[in-house]
Design an enzyme around this catalytic site. Structure first.
Site, short mmCIF file in Angstrom:
data_model
loop_
_atom_site.label_atom_id
_atom_site.label_comp_id
_atom_site.label_asym_id
_atom_site.label_seq_id
_atom_site.Cartn_x
_atom_site.Cartn_y
_atom_site.Cartn_z
NE ARG A 263 53.35 15.93 -54.10
CZ ARG A 263 53.78 14.80 -53.57
NH1 ARG A 263 55.10 14.61 -53.47
NH2 ARG A 263 52.95 13.88 -53.14
CE LYS B 26 52.49 -2.99 -50.65
NZ LYS B 26 53.79 -2.48 -50.16
N GLY C 27 49.07 9.93 -55.01
CA GLY C 27 49.76 10.35 -56.23
C GLY C 27 49.12 9.86 -57.52
N GLY D 291 50.74 8.95 -48.50
CA GLY D 291 50.78 8.28 -47.21
C GLY D 291 50.23 9.15 -46.10
#
Length: 400
Positions: free
Chosen positions: A37, A199, A352, A375
């Site tokens: 990053r 999830k 990620g 996200g």
């Protein structure tokens, strides 16, 4: 794109607030463990350096919950960034206040100053206007280069643009939006989406959106078990979000009506516990032993998914196929990655865990585009507005 970018503004000699994404993993001895990053924002930093700006670099790191936490300090990032740039990057142990003003005033043209973790202040996550005003204080221009944080309405992402105009996109943010927009608006066909991870609740909206745009959906990882349960299978101790089985059933029906192939695991690597030392077996999806859990896709599934990827022109992937961090459950993710890179398709990866898997396999150069967002990547693909993008200064209308 209807917002201003660095190419649209004069930066020479200005004080610039740059929202970066330096939310990087740190090793046990406090060093930067993965600098991906940091390197992603280098094009923007070099452009600013060439323009002779005095830049305040700001980021969050982890979740300190609005108070200082020495283990989440950005000081190691300043050290590593300085090593990468070949020039020391001064660090200040706060992000607002007299110490920041003094250090900013001492900056030379082309110099960078890294501020301490924004989330050490509760005002950051509350999108507090006064905190945003304090952040903006020493600067004249705002640059958002943190795509991965742009889905958060935080002070350094959203409210700050009220006090610093123009507010423009950095080169990384511009590239993310441009690439993802092109993939979603005009993909090569067939287009295949791979969704994995833990999830299903994080990705239901994305899957619904993708059913209108893709030709095939491949679902693996723990989220697959909610869909398998929706089909009436007994999945034993595998992770299921029971409250979402009805919605999962509706998605399966919608895929059928839309003519979108929806592929789920047909066999699994199961274990008696989620541990590298667990007992494991390969079983069909209908035959999980009592009390056992599925932790990776099996060989028939790997073959099924691989065949579905052949001939694809566009592949979008978010989420691993299993608990790839543990060797007994890693084969599914890495074998599908091999299939993806061998497909010849335009490949876009985000999230990620997926990013970690790609780099762990040494396959980063074989992927067309790796998004820095998790996200933000999901929300953008869902078609949701990102606060960090809507806060940017709009281009003047060419009409009227």
């Amino acid at each position: 794109m209807d917002f201003l970018t660095l190419a649209d503004v004069e930066v020479e000699g200005k004080g610039v607030f740059v929202r970066c994404d330096f939310n990087v993993p740190l090793s046990e001895d406090g060093q930067v463990a993965d600098e991906t990053r940091i390197r992603a924002t280098l094009p923007t930093l070099k452009r600013l350096q060439e323009g002779g700006v005095r830049a305040l670099l700001a980021s969050h790191l982890g979740r300190p919950k609005g108070k200082p936490n020495p283990s989440l300090s950005l000081r190691p990032v300043a050290k590593r960034l300085g090593e990468i740039l070949g020039k020391e990057v001064p660090f200040v142990a706060d992000c607002v206040g007299p110490e920041v003003k003094s250090a900013a005033a001492a900056l030379q043209e082309g110099g960078f100053l890294l501020l301490e973790n924004l989330r050490f202040h509760p005002g950051e996550e509350k999108n507090d206007r006064e905190f945003a005003r304090a952040l903006a204080g020493p600067c004249e221009l705002y640059v958002n280069d943190a795509f991965a944080s742009s889905h958060r309405a935080h002070a350094s992402v959203a409210a700050i643009a009220e006090f610093l105009q123009p507010a423009v996109a950095g080169l990384l943010l511009e590239k993310e939006i441009q690439t993802l927009s092109q993939v979603m608006d005009s993909p090569g066909r067939p287009m295949v989406a791979i969704c994995g991870g833990a999830k299903v609740s994080d990705k239901l909206n994305l899957i619904k959106k993708l059913l209108d745009q893709v030709d095939k959906v491949i679902v693996g990882g723990a989220m697959a078990f909610t869909f398998l349960r929706a089909q009436g299978l007994e999945v034993e101790a595998s992770r299921v979000e029971e409250e979402l089985t009805e919605e999962a059933s509706q998605i399966l029906e919608k895929a059928k009506e839309a003519g979108v192939a929806f592929l789920l695991p047909v066999d699994l690597v199961v274990a008696d516990q989620c541990s590298p030392e667990a007992q494991t077996r390969i079983v069909s999806a209908e035959e999980i032993p009592p009390g056992w859990m599925g932790l990776d896709i099996g060989p028939r599934t790997r073959s099924l998914f691989g065949k579905a990827l052949k001939g694809a022109q566009t592949i979008v992937w978010n989420g691993p196929m299993g608990v790839f961090e543990m060797k007994p459950f890693s084969r599914g993710t890495f074998e599908i990655l091999e299939q993806v890179t061998a497909s010849g398709a335009r490949t876009v990866v985000g999230g990620g865990d997926t990013d970690v898997a790609v780099h762990q396999a040494g396959a980063a150069q074989k992927i067309s585009f790796i998004s820095t967002g998790g996200g933000a990547f999901l929300e953008f693909l869902e078609g949701r507005e990102l606060p960090g993008v809507t806060a940017l200064t709009r281009r003047p209308s060419v009409h009227g």
